[in-house]
Scaffold this motif. Sequence first.
Motif, PDB file in Angstrom:
ATOM      1  N   ARG A 185      61.187  62.351 -12.842  1.00 47.77           N
ATOM      2  CA  ARG A 185      60.183  61.403 -12.323  1.00 47.77           C
ATOM      3  C   ARG A 185      58.891  61.468 -13.141  1.00 47.77           C
TER       4      ARG A 185
ATOM      5  N   SER B  10      57.307  58.422 -15.276  1.00 49.18           N
ATOM      6  CA  SER B  10      55.927  57.961 -15.084  1.00 49.18           C
ATOM      7  C   SER B  10      55.198  57.873 -16.418  1.00 49.18           C
TER       8      SER B  10
ATOM      9  N   LEU C  60      51.678  56.219 -16.525  1.00 47.73           N
ATOM     10  CA  LEU C  60      51.028  56.602 -15.281  1.00 47.73           C
ATOM     11  C   LEU C  60      50.985  58.118 -15.107  1.00 47.73           C
ATOM     12  N   ILE C  61      51.024  58.830 -16.210  1.00 49.42           N
ATOM     13  CA  ILE C  61      51.099  60.290 -16.105  1.00 49.42           C
ATOM     14  C   ILE C  61      49.883  60.861 -15.379  1.00 49.42           C
ATOM     15  N   ARG C  62      50.162  61.790 -14.521  1.00 48.72           N
ATOM     16  CA  ARG C  62      49.125  62.484 -13.770  1.00 48.72           C
ATOM     17  C   ARG C  62      49.075  63.904 -14.330  1.00 48.72           C
TER      18      ARG C  62
END
Length: 136
Positions: A90, A94, A99-101
């Motif tokens: 996941r 991402s 959308l990397i956190r």
Amino acid sequence: MFRAEWKPAYETGHQRIDFEHRIFLDLIIQIEAELTADAPIEKIGRRLTELYKYADFHFYSEESIMIDLSFPGIEEHRKIHTALLEELSRFILSMSIDLIRQNDLIGFLVHWFSNHTTREDIKIADFTRARIEQQG
């Protein structure tokens, strides 16, 4: 920042598992360094894919060791491995949609390595030691 080094707490007592864990930890440290240095997302994505492939290999290797030892908790351990790979997948997905956190990713990797190694993989070492003592 994580910046961890190998600790005795990470040792399972099985030479091959410990060797593979050291490589795994090194990959995590590299990923964190690249994220901290704002490396290009392609480079980070490649390193995460490398980590995924290595983790998949390592889990298969570790499960083979558990089979050889007749380790009684293998099915539960295998489920944990599957869940960890799904979570990593996941994060990689991402990244592909940008959308990397960063903090979430590092937190996940640190938690994965330290908790899985010291709580789950240590059970293999305990089982092996008890088996040796029974035979001795």
